[in-house]
Design a protein around this motif. Sequence first.
Motif, PDB file in Angstrom:
ATOM      1  N   ARG B 149       0.818  -1.193   0.000  1.00 36.77           N
ATOM      2  CA  ARG B 149       0.000   0.000   0.000  1.00 36.77           C
ATOM      3  C   ARG B 149       0.860   1.254   0.000  1.00 36.77           C
ATOM      4  O   ARG B 149       1.854   1.330   0.706  1.00 36.77           O
ATOM      5  CB  ARG B 149      -0.944   0.008   1.202  1.00 36.77           C
ATOM      6  CG  ARG B 149      -2.374   0.041   0.699  1.00 36.77           C
ATOM      7  CD  ARG B 149      -3.369  -0.596   1.616  1.00 36.77           C
ATOM      8  NE  ARG B 149      -2.765  -1.532   2.504  1.00 36.77           N
ATOM      9  CZ  ARG B 149      -2.539  -1.303   3.789  1.00 36.77           C
ATOM     10  NH1 ARG B 149      -2.877  -0.146   4.329  1.00 36.77           N
ATOM     11  NH2 ARG B 149      -2.002  -2.240   4.533  1.00 36.77           N
ATOM     12  N   LEU B 227     -11.544   2.256  -9.634  1.00 35.20           N
ATOM     13  CA  LEU B 227     -12.040   3.046  -8.498  1.00 35.20           C
ATOM     14  C   LEU B 227     -10.865   3.347  -7.575  1.00 35.20           C
ATOM     15  O   LEU B 227     -10.152   2.445  -7.155  1.00 35.20           O
ATOM     16  CB  LEU B 227     -13.119   2.250  -7.745  1.00 35.20           C
ATOM     17  CG  LEU B 227     -13.690   2.910  -6.487  1.00 35.20           C
ATOM     18  CD1 LEU B 227     -14.505   4.149  -6.833  1.00 35.20           C
ATOM     19  CD2 LEU B 227     -14.544   1.929  -5.701  1.00 35.20           C
ATOM     20  N   GLU B 228     -10.660   4.616  -7.285  1.00 29.59           N
ATOM     21  CA  GLU B 228      -9.517   5.002  -6.470  1.00 29.59           C
ATOM     22  C   GLU B 228      -9.782   4.810  -4.983  1.00 29.59           C
ATOM     23  O   GLU B 228      -9.014   4.203  -4.271  1.00 29.59           O
ATOM     24  CB  GLU B 228      -9.169   6.482  -6.726  1.00 29.59           C
ATOM     25  CG  GLU B 228      -8.407   6.707  -8.013  1.00 29.59           C
ATOM     26  CD  GLU B 228      -7.091   5.928  -8.026  1.00 29.59           C
ATOM     27  OE1 GLU B 228      -6.369   5.972  -7.025  1.00 29.59           O
ATOM     28  OE2 GLU B 228      -6.824   5.253  -9.051  1.00 29.59           O
ATOM     29  N   GLY B 229     -10.907   5.373  -4.518  1.00 30.70           N
ATOM     30  CA  GLY B 229     -11.165   5.391  -3.079  1.00 30.70           C
ATOM     31  C   GLY B 229     -10.457   6.556  -2.426  1.00 30.70           C
ATOM     32  O   GLY B 229      -9.738   7.312  -3.089  1.00 30.70           O
ATOM     33  N   ALA B 230     -10.668   6.689  -1.125  1.00 28.99           N
ATOM     34  CA  ALA B 230     -10.150   7.855  -0.397  1.00 28.99           C
ATOM     35  C   ALA B 230      -8.623   7.905  -0.385  1.00 28.99           C
ATOM     36  O   ALA B 230      -8.031   8.990  -0.362  1.00 28.99           O
ATOM     37  CB  ALA B 230     -10.695   7.855   1.031  1.00 28.99           C
ATOM     38  N   HIS B 231      -7.963   6.735  -0.384  1.00 28.05           N
ATOM     39  CA  HIS B 231      -6.506   6.711  -0.274  1.00 28.05           C
ATOM     40  C   HIS B 231      -5.839   5.963  -1.424  1.00 28.05           C
ATOM     41  O   HIS B 231      -4.654   5.637  -1.349  1.00 28.05           O
ATOM     42  CB  HIS B 231      -6.089   6.038   1.039  1.00 28.05           C
ATOM     43  CG  HIS B 231      -6.857   6.494   2.234  1.00 28.05           C
ATOM     44  ND1 HIS B 231      -7.993   5.862   2.663  1.00 28.05           N
ATOM     45  CD2 HIS B 231      -6.670   7.551   3.052  1.00 28.05           C
ATOM     46  CE1 HIS B 231      -8.476   6.497   3.727  1.00 28.05           C
ATOM     47  NE2 HIS B 231      -7.708   7.525   3.974  1.00 28.05           N
ATOM     48  N   GLY B 232      -6.622   5.652  -2.470  1.00 24.38           N
ATOM     49  CA  GLY B 232      -6.069   4.849  -3.560  1.00 24.38           C
ATOM     50  C   GLY B 232      -6.001   3.373  -3.197  1.00 24.38           C
ATOM     51  O   GLY B 232      -5.249   2.621  -3.802  1.00 24.38           O
ATOM     52  N   TRP B 233      -6.793   2.937  -2.225  1.00 22.08           N
ATOM     53  CA  TRP B 233      -6.711   1.550  -1.767  1.00 22.08           C
ATOM     54  C   TRP B 233      -7.971   0.751  -2.068  1.00 22.08           C
ATOM     55  O   TRP B 233      -8.128  -0.384  -1.564  1.00 22.08           O
ATOM     56  CB  TRP B 233      -6.457   1.490  -0.240  1.00 22.08           C
ATOM     57  CG  TRP B 233      -5.244   2.233   0.209  1.00 22.08           C
ATOM     58  CD1 TRP B 233      -4.209   2.683  -0.558  1.00 22.08           C
ATOM     59  CD2 TRP B 233      -4.931   2.612   1.557  1.00 22.08           C
ATOM     60  NE1 TRP B 233      -3.277   3.325   0.214  1.00 22.08           N
ATOM     61  CE2 TRP B 233      -3.691   3.296   1.523  1.00 22.08           C
ATOM     62  CE3 TRP B 233      -5.573   2.437   2.785  1.00 22.08           C
ATOM     63  CZ2 TRP B 233      -3.092   3.811   2.671  1.00 22.08           C
ATOM     64  CZ3 TRP B 233      -4.968   2.952   3.924  1.00 22.08           C
ATOM     65  CH2 TRP B 233      -3.737   3.631   3.863  1.00 22.08           C
ATOM     66  N   ALA B 234      -8.880   1.281  -2.852  1.00 16.43           N
ATOM     67  CA  ALA B 234     -10.108   0.526  -3.146  1.00 16.43           C
ATOM     68  C   ALA B 234      -9.721  -0.796  -3.816  1.00 16.43           C
ATOM     69  O   ALA B 234      -8.744  -0.846  -4.571  1.00 16.43           O
ATOM     70  CB  ALA B 234     -11.041   1.331  -4.036  1.00 16.43           C
ATOM     71  N   GLY B 235     -10.486  -1.847  -3.539  1.00 14.08           N
ATOM     72  CA  GLY B 235     -10.192  -3.152  -4.115  1.00 14.08           C
ATOM     73  C   GLY B 235      -9.177  -3.957  -3.329  1.00 14.08           C
ATOM     74  O   GLY B 235      -8.746  -5.007  -3.776  1.00 14.08           O
ATOM     75  N   GLU B 236      -8.775  -3.491  -2.159  1.00 18.26           N
ATOM     76  CA  GLU B 236      -7.820  -4.247  -1.317  1.00 18.26           C
ATOM     77  C   GLU B 236      -8.579  -5.396  -0.672  1.00 18.26           C
ATOM     78  O   GLU B 236      -8.873  -5.434   0.530  1.00 18.26           O
ATOM     79  CB  GLU B 236      -7.197  -3.330  -0.259  1.00 18.26           C
ATOM     80  CG  GLU B 236      -5.980  -2.592  -0.761  1.00 18.26           C
ATOM     81  CD  GLU B 236      -4.731  -3.472  -0.880  1.00 18.26           C
ATOM     82  OE1 GLU B 236      -4.815  -4.702  -0.650  1.00 18.26           O
ATOM     83  OE2 GLU B 236      -3.678  -2.916  -1.227  1.00 18.26           O
TER      84      GLU B 236
END
Lengths: 387, 387
Positions: B149, B227-236
């Motif tokens: 991450r 999809l980015e998400g709030a911290h670029g961690w979407a899809g983890e």
Amino acid sequence: MQSTHLREHNLSAVLRALQTAPSPASRAGLATLTQLTKPTVSKLVEELIGAGLVTEGEPIAAGAGRPMVPLRPAAGTLLAIGLEIAADHISCLGIDLTGAELARRTTYHRVAEGTAEDALALAAQLVHEVREEAPELPVVGVTAAIPGRLCPEDGRILSAPGLDWADVPVISRLQELLAPADWPVGAQNDNRLSVLTEIDRRPGESFLYVRGSTGVGGAVVLDGAVLEGAHGWAGEFGHTVVAPDGRQCRCGRRGCLEAYISYLSLVRQAGLSDEVRIEDLVEELARSSSRAEVIGVIGRSLGLAIANALNVLDLSTVVLSGYLAPIAEEITPVVQETVDRHALAAEAGPVAIERADALADPALHGAARAARQPVFDAPGSWIEKER
Amino acid sequence: MQSTHLREHNLSAVLRALQTAPSPASRAGLATLTQLTKPTVSKLVEELIGAGLVTEGEPIAAGAGRPMVPLRPAAGTLLAIGLEIAADHISCLGIDLTGAELARRTTYHRVAEGTAEDALALAAQLVHEVREEAPELPVVGVTAAIPGRLCPEDGRILSAPGLDWADVPVISRLQELLAPADWPVGAQNDNRLSVLTEIDRRPGESFLYVRGSTGVGGAVVLDGAVLEGAHGWAGEFGHTVVAPDGRQCRCGRRGCLEAYISYLSLVRQAGLSDEVRIEDLVEELARSSSRAEVIGVIGRSLGLAIANALNVLDLSTVVLSGYLAPIAEEITPVVQETVDRHALAAEAGPVAIERADALADPALHGAARAARQPVFDAPGSWIEKER
């Protein structure tokens, strides 16, 4: 064609700008907000005033220049009707373009104990009553909030377990019951309508919306827009598995969040009567066991389901709504502890667990707003139709 | 300013159209594809040809009219460099604008057994070797794929458990190691880079991408965009809980999907040596217990995590990648059965469980493509810089 399309686009931009502006805007202010020229804005505003969609306020002195004429969406010139068909009541709300409430009716009725036809006939009756409170106004349309899943093709209700409904053609049946009026009729999942108020409160934000009711549902909001998904079912949070091979859910699956924390499952677990009002649920549960225990069960199951959703979505805000909102303060520490333990996003800083706006009946309000939306999206077509 | 911006936008539109067109396009074809006028397209094409980004093919007779001159992105005129730092190897790949491979190096190295500095020095060495294979070409940049991450602010690696890395400033350290070259350096999560190939194969589609590797990760693709998400961690995806209070995960949490089905956890569960190559994993596992049992464990855990994700996202396609791709056919029945049992979307029709493109090293390819992307996004700036 191109110019009709452009005109519609610009009329919509002006009307939406007036809706969202924190204070009434002048024509010059609208030009800035919409990035249209002042002459264009003036022409569009005249048209919207002529059609009764915009009103001018008293001119306000503006320094040395010409006084500023404040503009706002017009009150009381149209009627948009929302319906909510819930497990134990049917409500109907009429609003105008400003969102002001013009009329409201509620009937207490256990929908699952009668037929869908009974409920829809009652709903149509309420619509007529609301309409009679403002018989002179043109009706934009009727939208019904249903606690179930809709068919993405034709909008019929595929299943609404809390109502004991399966395969109910709500839209076409309401159209028939409302005839000879031929108002546009729509239907939408109650959670997707409830979230509209929160989107207004948090413009442009991304959050997970979780609503506890007879079932448990929600919505995923990305940059201010509700995520649709392939079938319009994104955010159907209640059927996240929190206990593999766990308790039977009324959807037929096992271990769903809803099987642990919905109103219906909590009432059954505690051996309470389902006459208990949803607002009194936690109070009543606390009598039958310890309050802390109830809060613990709700908080841990919910926290796990939220953490799993956040690991896929990477959101940093969660909004609790429905029966979860009034107990948000109490359950938040347990939810937060579980979320912090399992959500990666927690490593970047605390995930905000917040309570939804205290507005009563968010699904009903959302339904009325959805019924009103076509006027904001296509004011030109509305004006044309009403001419 | 406005016209520079417009020119950049149009150059990019033309170059992207040539990249995605299924066959080489003519100037007239480009005008249709980009909705620009033919004279504008001609001017832009001349500029792209002059800068070596586009080439003309042999004219093709086109009926009675003038012959059509096919255009395509130019081969061999620039070098974009991708790096992959994986648990047991470091690879480097150089591609040109067309995606053609110009050079490749791989070093087998157990990253976790050395320091991050060791690995980065090796990586920089590979970059130099690849660069020496095409010393005459201008370098667009270097992007590193890391199984971990990243900090959303400065791109340093917050944690990469498979490499035993925490808080490693990959970008700045690589920049120092590559000096005096001052190529743009980037880093990105390996799963988010791997998915780029699948996005090309499925333009505009929405799907859940799940990649099994030393860890388990993935990406959420909505309408062709990650999809980015709030911290670029979407899809983890690997840290979805599949067993509350279950097995300890190396991330410190309990019950994560990764604790059950990552390469590392499977190897440990079976008491195998971690010298087993990831391609041979399922074969090796089958020797120590029954193959059906192994497939069952992977399929059920994965199915549950996928179902939970689908209930929130409402997607109808899942793509299995990494070590899951070669065993996709075998595990799909088990995954499908679990998904159908728990995912609401299954009510609308079967969720498609598909295997990713068999392309070897998708993360490495994705890294090279990410390094190349600025030329497509802003050809004007690239031309300016190289002039």
